[in-house]
Design a protein around this motif. Structure first.
Motif, PDB file in Angstrom:
ATOM      1  N   ALA A 768       0.863  -1.186   0.000  1.00  0.00           N
ATOM      2  CA  ALA A 768       0.000   0.000   0.000  1.00  0.00           C
ATOM      3  C   ALA A 768       0.895   1.231   0.000  1.00  0.00           C
ATOM      4  CB  ALA A 768      -0.915  -0.005   1.210  1.00  0.00           C
ATOM      5  N   GLU A 769       1.029   1.891  -1.169  1.00  0.00           N
ATOM      6  CA  GLU A 769       1.960   3.013  -1.318  1.00  0.00           C
ATOM      7  C   GLU A 769       1.443   3.924  -2.424  1.00  0.00           C
ATOM      8  OE1 GLU A 769       4.361   5.712  -1.022  1.00  0.00           O
ATOM      9  OE2 GLU A 769       5.122   4.023   0.196  1.00  0.00           O
ATOM     10  N   ASP A 770       1.368   5.258  -2.148  1.00  0.00           N
ATOM     11  CA  ASP A 770       0.850   6.178  -3.147  1.00  0.00           C
ATOM     12  C   ASP A 770       1.948   6.881  -3.930  1.00  0.00           C
ATOM     13  OD1 ASP A 770       1.551   7.608  -0.763  1.00  0.00           O
ATOM     14  OD2 ASP A 770       0.472   9.340  -1.558  1.00  0.00           O
ATOM     15  N   ASP A 771       3.195   6.919  -3.431  1.00  0.00           N
ATOM     16  CA  ASP A 771       4.284   7.601  -4.143  1.00  0.00           C
ATOM     17  C   ASP A 771       4.753   6.698  -5.286  1.00  0.00           C
ATOM     18  OD1 ASP A 771       6.416   9.814  -4.216  1.00  0.00           O
ATOM     19  OD2 ASP A 771       7.632   7.977  -4.083  1.00  0.00           O
ATOM     20  N   GLU A 772       4.750   7.253  -6.502  1.00  0.00           N
ATOM     21  CA  GLU A 772       5.014   6.446  -7.687  1.00  0.00           C
ATOM     22  C   GLU A 772       6.422   5.874  -7.697  1.00  0.00           C
ATOM     23  OE1 GLU A 772       3.855   4.408 -10.868  1.00  0.00           O
ATOM     24  OE2 GLU A 772       2.553   5.828  -9.836  1.00  0.00           O
ATOM     25  N   VAL A 773       7.424   6.682  -7.357  1.00  0.00           N
ATOM     26  CA  VAL A 773       8.807   6.218  -7.403  1.00  0.00           C
ATOM     27  C   VAL A 773       9.051   5.157  -6.335  1.00  0.00           C
ATOM     28  CG1 VAL A 773      11.224   6.919  -7.224  1.00  0.00           C
ATOM     29  CG2 VAL A 773       9.571   8.424  -8.318  1.00  0.00           C
ATOM     30  N   THR A 774       8.567   5.428  -5.124  1.00  0.00           N
ATOM     31  CA  THR A 774       8.738   4.437  -4.059  1.00  0.00           C
ATOM     32  C   THR A 774       8.017   3.142  -4.407  1.00  0.00           C
ATOM     33  OG1 THR A 774       8.933   6.175  -2.404  1.00  0.00           O
ATOM     34  CG2 THR A 774       8.327   3.997  -1.615  1.00  0.00           C
ATOM     35  N   HIS A 775       6.793   3.275  -4.936  1.00  0.00           N
ATOM     36  CA  HIS A 775       6.030   2.089  -5.311  1.00  0.00           C
ATOM     37  C   HIS A 775       6.787   1.256  -6.344  1.00  0.00           C
ATOM     38  CE1 HIS A 775       3.050  -0.079  -7.828  1.00  0.00           C
ATOM     39  NE2 HIS A 775       2.459  -0.319  -6.651  1.00  0.00           N
ATOM     40  N   PHE A 776       7.334   1.920  -7.345  1.00  0.00           N
ATOM     41  CA  PHE A 776       8.042   1.205  -8.404  1.00  0.00           C
ATOM     42  C   PHE A 776       9.295   0.519  -7.863  1.00  0.00           C
ATOM     43  CE2 PHE A 776      11.409   1.089 -11.607  1.00  0.00           C
ATOM     44  CZ  PHE A 776      10.799   0.349 -12.620  1.00  0.00           C
ATOM     45  N   SER A 777      10.116   1.255  -7.090  1.00  0.00           N
ATOM     46  CA  SER A 777      11.392   0.690  -6.623  1.00  0.00           C
ATOM     47  C   SER A 777      11.175  -0.441  -5.632  1.00  0.00           C
ATOM     48  CB  SER A 777      12.255   1.786  -6.001  1.00  0.00           C
ATOM     49  OG  SER A 777      11.602   2.354  -4.876  1.00  0.00           O
ATOM     50  N   VAL A 778      10.250  -0.286  -4.689  1.00  0.00           N
ATOM     51  CA  VAL A 778      10.021  -1.337  -3.696  1.00  0.00           C
ATOM     52  C   VAL A 778       9.429  -2.573  -4.368  1.00  0.00           C
ATOM     53  CG1 VAL A 778       8.683  -1.965  -1.651  1.00  0.00           C
ATOM     54  CG2 VAL A 778       9.799   0.265  -1.773  1.00  0.00           C
ATOM     55  N   ARG A 779       8.475  -2.362  -5.272  1.00  0.00           N
ATOM     56  CA  ARG A 779       7.857  -3.511  -5.969  1.00  0.00           C
ATOM     57  C   ARG A 779       8.901  -4.282  -6.763  1.00  0.00           C
ATOM     58  NH1 ARG A 779       2.340  -4.343  -8.366  1.00  0.00           N
ATOM     59  NH2 ARG A 779       2.583  -6.077  -9.829  1.00  0.00           N
ATOM     60  N   ARG A 780       9.760  -3.543  -7.486  1.00  0.00           N
ATOM     61  CA  ARG A 780      10.765  -4.220  -8.308  1.00  0.00           C
ATOM     62  C   ARG A 780      11.772  -4.961  -7.428  1.00  0.00           C
ATOM     63  NH1 ARG A 780      12.721  -3.725 -13.494  1.00  0.00           N
ATOM     64  NH2 ARG A 780      10.563  -3.165 -13.939  1.00  0.00           N
ATOM     65  N   MET A 781      12.211  -4.346  -6.304  1.00  0.00           N
ATOM     66  CA  MET A 781      13.167  -5.023  -5.421  1.00  0.00           C
ATOM     67  C   MET A 781      12.581  -6.308  -4.862  1.00  0.00           C
ATOM     68  SD  MET A 781      15.202  -2.078  -3.233  1.00  0.00           S
ATOM     69  CE  MET A 781      13.758  -1.220  -2.701  1.00  0.00           C
ATOM     70  N   LEU A 782      11.297  -6.268  -4.438  1.00  0.00           N
ATOM     71  CA  LEU A 782      10.671  -7.465  -3.876  1.00  0.00           C
ATOM     72  C   LEU A 782      10.488  -8.536  -4.932  1.00  0.00           C
ATOM     73  CD1 LEU A 782       7.979  -5.848  -1.509  1.00  0.00           C
ATOM     74  CD2 LEU A 782      10.163  -6.890  -0.886  1.00  0.00           C
ATOM     75  N   ALA A 873      18.293  -4.823   1.912  1.00  0.00           N
ATOM     76  CA  ALA A 873      18.669  -5.838   2.894  1.00  0.00           C
ATOM     77  C   ALA A 873      17.765  -5.741   4.116  1.00  0.00           C
ATOM     78  CB  ALA A 873      20.128  -5.657   3.300  1.00  0.00           C
ATOM     79  N   GLU A 874      17.524  -4.498   4.585  1.00  0.00           N
ATOM     80  CA  GLU A 874      16.665  -4.299   5.754  1.00  0.00           C
ATOM     81  C   GLU A 874      15.236  -4.702   5.442  1.00  0.00           C
ATOM     82  OE1 GLU A 874      15.647  -0.721   8.973  1.00  0.00           O
ATOM     83  OE2 GLU A 874      16.515  -0.244   7.002  1.00  0.00           O
ATOM     84  N   LEU A 875      14.765  -4.413   4.230  1.00  0.00           N
ATOM     85  CA  LEU A 875      13.405  -4.739   3.842  1.00  0.00           C
ATOM     86  C   LEU A 875      13.193  -6.248   3.769  1.00  0.00           C
ATOM     87  CD1 LEU A 875      10.611  -3.851   2.816  1.00  0.00           C
ATOM     88  CD2 LEU A 875      11.586  -3.719   0.523  1.00  0.00           C
ATOM     89  N   THR A 876      14.092  -6.933   3.051  1.00  0.00           N
ATOM     90  CA  THR A 876      13.933  -8.392   2.909  1.00  0.00           C
ATOM     91  C   THR A 876      14.159  -9.106   4.219  1.00  0.00           C
ATOM     92  OG1 THR A 876      16.250  -8.533   2.189  1.00  0.00           O
ATOM     93  CG2 THR A 876      14.559  -8.361   0.467  1.00  0.00           C
ATOM     94  N   SER A 877      15.050  -8.583   5.078  1.00  0.00           N
ATOM     95  CA  SER A 877      15.264  -9.207   6.382  1.00  0.00           C
ATOM     96  C   SER A 877      13.993  -9.174   7.216  1.00  0.00           C
ATOM     97  CB  SER A 877      16.404  -8.503   7.112  1.00  0.00           C
ATOM     98  OG  SER A 877      16.528  -9.000   8.433  1.00  0.00           O
ATOM     99  N   THR A 878      13.293  -8.022   7.190  1.00  0.00           N
ATOM    100  CA  THR A 878      12.041  -7.904   7.944  1.00  0.00           C
ATOM    101  C   THR A 878      10.972  -8.841   7.381  1.00  0.00           C
ATOM    102  OG1 THR A 878      12.549  -5.600   8.477  1.00  0.00           O
ATOM    103  CG2 THR A 878      10.255  -6.291   8.698  1.00  0.00           C
ATOM    104  N   LEU A 879      10.854  -8.886   6.047  1.00  0.00           N
ATOM    105  CA  LEU A 879       9.846  -9.763   5.437  1.00  0.00           C
ATOM    106  C   LEU A 879      10.137 -11.225   5.731  1.00  0.00           C
ATOM    107  CD1 LEU A 879       9.224  -8.070   1.968  1.00  0.00           C
ATOM    108  CD2 LEU A 879       7.863  -7.907   4.035  1.00  0.00           C
ATOM    109  N   ASP A 880      11.414 -11.612   5.604  1.00  0.00           N
ATOM    110  CA  ASP A 880      11.781 -13.011   5.863  1.00  0.00           C
ATOM    111  C   ASP A 880      11.426 -13.414   7.282  1.00  0.00           C
ATOM    112  OD1 ASP A 880      12.678 -13.228   3.300  1.00  0.00           O
ATOM    113  OD2 ASP A 880      14.812 -13.013   3.808  1.00  0.00           O
ATOM    114  N   LYS A 881      11.625 -12.492   8.236  1.00  0.00           N
ATOM    115  CA  LYS A 881      11.337 -12.814   9.631  1.00  0.00           C
ATOM    116  C   LYS A 881       9.855 -13.161   9.808  1.00  0.00           C
ATOM    117  CE  LYS A 881      10.984  -9.485  12.557  1.00  0.00           C
ATOM    118  NZ  LYS A 881      11.249  -8.352  13.496  1.00  0.00           N
TER     119      LYS A 881
END
Length: 887
Positions: A768-782, A873-881
């Motif tokens: 759930a993200e309204d900022d276009e750049v953040t949405h694109f970068s986070v989605r692509r990284m995941l 790294a911080e994002l995937t570490s939190t999700l993996d947990k």
């Protein structure tokens, strides 16, 4: 001869007949004389009681003035804050305007002196009675007398607690009054010889006695019978007692209390010799008998016809002298005639009576003069005091106001309104009902009161006044009959309080506005910064060229440092309050230095300014401290050096310093450049916030002027100091040292098991993200990590998708249109339609990173918190947990 004898015989018979007829009248007058003697003694005793009450009233007024002064001081912000220098100034001013006080002291609740008007502070004060009582009760308290150290005179102390807004004791104000003033009072009373005025404290210890040549010294117990009589509980009384000097005296006593129902803290004694009091009564009885003798003498006028002209002349002389004495000639006397026994006796009695009356009249004149002087001095004291004094007779509803009451409100005593109008009629309408209710309630309970209200002045303005009152007498049924008190002009203090309150509200509003601005700026900067960092991380994962990967890595280091610097600058309130925390964690010191140098290598290449690093071999590699804060100092100094250096070099030198113990490592740094330098005038203010050097460092370059101030604070928090030397046109050298923790040179190496495994992740993520750049970068990284990502542009859309689809975790932005992330999370947790899905992990991914934000989001029902910009790294570490069930 026979005729003469016959004449004398007749004369004697007439005299005997006269005496026989006069005996009943003589008996009546004699009994009347005895009654008159008793009444005279009673009048003398009442006069002593009146004197004792007068002295007690003066002491009560003095105590009330001190109480008002200390309670006013206790409410001042400087006194409540307990800052020694400011408190000393306040106390000195108070003592200067109250010369009847010997000293004023402020102590903390443990008795340690904070500020005092004495030349020296003295010992701990917690052992004194008045200090203990003030701390225990939270109220004004009296103490026990003591002899002053600077001036060996007897003093009597009082204490007043300094309370905070919650009513807790933050300190104690102490003041003492000299007891020497009672000697002047004694001299004005014109008491008989061998009389005395004295006093004792609550324990029966003599605190003063005048004249000073007294049987018992100050500081020793008074006679036990007198103390027992005074302590029996009455307000006043009379007792006959023999002192240690052998003189029997009639002693009047009066107890002095802080509150009507409280115990006496002081007792006033006034004694006069019993023999003198009874002698005065005896003279009055003799005078009455003399009047009878005079009457007999007048009756013997008939003897003129039997005793001849000689007797008649003597009777005429007696009558003439009696007339002159009645007209005020106190020296009128009659010479006795030794040849006529009856006349000699009569004239002697007349002369004794006249002498007795003369002495008594002279004594009455002296007493009246002393009373006049006492009243005159009291009037002068009332005129001189800055407090308005009032005395309210409740039975007759009559009020006395001192002249200061009128002048305080802009009147003169002559044009002041009627006494009964001056309070109720002059009260501010908004204060009237509350003030009348409080006063009536305290009168009914017989308790002292203090209240603040506004009175109308002569020119129609309103002036703040603090009123205090106390019940001083009651009738037989215990109902209060008389109140006394003061009105103190507190208008200036209230104005100051109002100004302080307005300033505080303005400061709170400004601080709130600053906090809101900083929070908004933090959010607005972190959001695009997160997009930059996300795109760099995606780019770093895509490129294969080593140089391009290095560029990405350096750019990511810059964003990381920018994020850290942003956090420091936005947390200005924490820096100003000195609450910045320095972490203590093991780190590779040489690796940190090299990382800092690598960060500035592109700048060095681009500017063609050489960057040099020299580390003494004795400097350890492994230390304990805060590498980010240390790197922040170096980054700031290196950034300034490159900013102001066009040619030459920038160098960093690091050397060890001697350590004070084995657990610490002290390191010395020098950051030097060959730039434009700083002028001598600008060096003085170089480390002040929001200031820049007048030459080179200021006018030719932009900047907020906070960098060096932050460096100075950080270095100080790391146990060091910073200095600068510079010469215009030659360059600048910054020197600083820090204290770090010592560690073994060889740190444990991470085993392969400790290293995160790079495995392909699986899981369904709702973003759930309204900022276009953040949405694109986070989605692509995941997605690059293997996650399945579904997008939502606001909280309502995220809630709808969660109702219709299954997910393993939700990444929730906080600030979104339609419905924000906090409201969406609350609805998820409260929804019954979602069933088990209402317990889905929700991770806040937000640019809100001010102090307290994390706690607020977790309280709303979120499971974890990630602040933008976030690393992959911080994002995937939190999700993996959470995927592994580690939440």
């Amino acid at each position: 001869m026979l005729k003469h004898l016959l004449h004398g015989s007749i004369r004697k018979k007439l005299a005997i007949l006269f005496l026989a007829s006069a005996l009943p009248a003589f008996a009546v007058i004699f009994l009347y004389g005895l009654q008159s003697r008793s009444e005279s003694i009673a009048r003398s005793e009442n006069e002593l009681l009146r004197f004792a009450a007068h002295v007690a009233d003066i002491q009560e007024t003095t105590t009330l003035s001190i109480r008002i002064l200390l309670e006013n001081l206790a409410m001042l912000p400087d006194i409540r804050d307990g800052q020694a220098a400011a408190c000393k100034q306040v106390l000195d001013r108070a003592l200067k305007t109250n010369p009847n006080i010997s000293a004023i002291t402020l102590a903390d609740p443990d008795g340690r002196v904070i500020a005092t008007t004495r030349p020296q502070a003295g010992a701990n004060l917690s052992g004194s009675k008045h200090f203990r009582d003030a701390v225990a009760t939270g109220k004004f308290a009296s103490g026990e007398f003591f002899i002053g150290r600077l001036a060996p005179i007897p003093l009597f102390p009082f204490a007043c607690p300094v309370l905070d807004d919650a009513g807790h004791v933050r300190g104690v104000l102490l003041a003492s009054i000299p007891l020497e003033s009672f000697s002047t009072l004694f001299n004005t009373m014109e008491l008989p010889p061998d009389s005395f005025i004295g006093g004792c404290d609550h324990a029966g210890i003599r605190i003063f006695r005048y004249p000073s040549a007294s049987p018992g010294p100050v500081g020793e117990p008074i006679r036990r019978p007198m103390f027992q009589a005074a302590a029996a509980g009455g307000v006043e009384g009379i007792k006959t007692d023999s002192g240690t000097d052998g003189i029997e005296r009639i002693v009047a006593f009066r107890n002095v209390r802080l509150d009507p129902d409280g115990p006496a803290y002081m007792t006033i004694f006034i004694g006069a010799p019993k023999t003198i009091v009874h002698a005065n009564a005896q003279r009055e009885m003799v005078r009455n008998l003399g009047i009878f003798l005079l009457a007999m003498a007048m009756t013997l006028i008939s003897g003129w016809f039997f005793g001849g002209k000689r007797l008649g002349r003597k009777l005429e002389e007696l009558a003439d002298a009696s007339g002159r004495f009645g007209q005020g000639d106190l020296a009128a006397r009659v010479e006795p005639d030794p040849d006529v026994t009856e006349i000699a006796t009569l004239t002697s009695a007349f002369n004794d009576m006249a002498a007795s009356l003369s002495r008594e009249i002279e004594g009455m004149k002296r007493t009246e003069e002393a009373l006049r002087l006492s009243q005159e001095r009291l009037a002068l004291a009332l005129d001189a005091t800055s407090d308005a004094i009032w005395d309210w007779d409740l039975e007759n509803n009559q009020v006395y106001f001192s002249p200061r009451y009128a002048t305080m409100l802009g009147y003169t005593p002559d044009d002041f309104p009627p006494a009964l109008v001056t309070w109720e009629g002059l009260l501010h309408p908004d204060d009237r009902e509350n003030a009348k209710r409080i006063v009536a309630d305290h009168i009914e309970r017989g308790a002292p009161f203090t209240l603040e209200f506004r009175l109308r002045t002569k020119d129609g303005r309103w002036r703040w006044v603090m009123g205090r009152g106390n019940v001083v007498s009651r009738n037989a049924s215990g109902k209060p009959t008389r109140l006394i008190g003061t009105h103190v002009d507190i208008h200036d203090r209230k104005q100051m309080e109002l100004e302080l309150l307005n300033a505080k509200e303005a400061a709170v509003a400004a601080n709130q506005a600053k906090s809101e601005f900083l929070a908004n700026m933090s959010h607005e900067i972190r959001t695009p910064l997160n997009g930059i960092m996300g795109m760099l991380q995606l780019l770093e994962a895509e490129v294969r060229d080593a140089e391009q990967q290095k560029f990405c890595a350096l750019a990511l280091q810059s964003t990381n440092r920018l994020t850290r610097l942003l956090s420091d600058i936005l947390d200005l309130s924490r820096i100003e309050a000195g609450k910045m925390e320095i972490r203590q964690e093991p780190f590779d010191f040489r690796g940190m230095l090299q990382q800092t140098i690598d960060l500035f290598m592109p700048i060095s290449v681009q500017s063609q300014v050489a960057l040099q690093l020299h580390v003494d071999p004795a400097v350890p590699s492994n230390v304990k401290g805060d590498p980010l804060r240390l790197q922040q100092v170096l980054t700031n100094l290196l950034g300034n050096a490159f900013k102001f250096t066009r040619h030459g070099r920038v160098a960093v030198e690091v050397y060890p310093l001697p350590s004070r113990n084995e657990s610490e490592t002290r390191i010395f740094f020098t950051v030097s450049d060959t730039g434009c330098g700083i002028s001598e005038e600008s060096l003085r203010n170089l480390f002040q916030p929001f200031t820049q050097a007048a030459q080179g460092y200021a006018r030719n370059h932009q900047g907020a002027g906070l960098g060096l101030t932050i460096c100075k604070n950080l270095v100080a928090l790391m146990g060091g100091s910073i200095a600068v030397e510079s010469e215009v046109g030659t360059g600048t050298n910054f020197h600083f040292c820090v204290t770090l923790g010592s560690l073994p040179e060889a740190l444990p190496q991470r085993t392969p098991a400790d290293t995160p495994q790079q495995t392909q992740a699986t899981g369904r993520v709702l973003l759930a993200e309204d900022d276009e750049v953040t949405h694109f970068s986070v989605r692509r990284m995941l997605e690059n990590k293997g996650y399945s990502v579904t997008s939502a542009r606001n909280g309502q859309e995220a809630l709808d998708r969660l109702h219709h689809e299954d997910f393993d975790i939700v990444l929730m932005d906080v600030q979104m249109p339609v419905m924000d992330g906090l409201e969406a999370t609350r609805l998820i947790r409260a929804s019954h339609d979602l069933g088990p899905k209402r317990n889905i992990p929700v991770v806040a991914l937000t640019a809100y990173a001010m102090p307290g934000d994390r706690e607020r989001f977790l309280q709303a029902g979120m499971n974890a918190y990630l602040a933008k910009p976030v690393s992959i790294a911080e994002l995937t570490s939190t999700l993996d947990k959470f995927m592994r069930g580690g939440a």
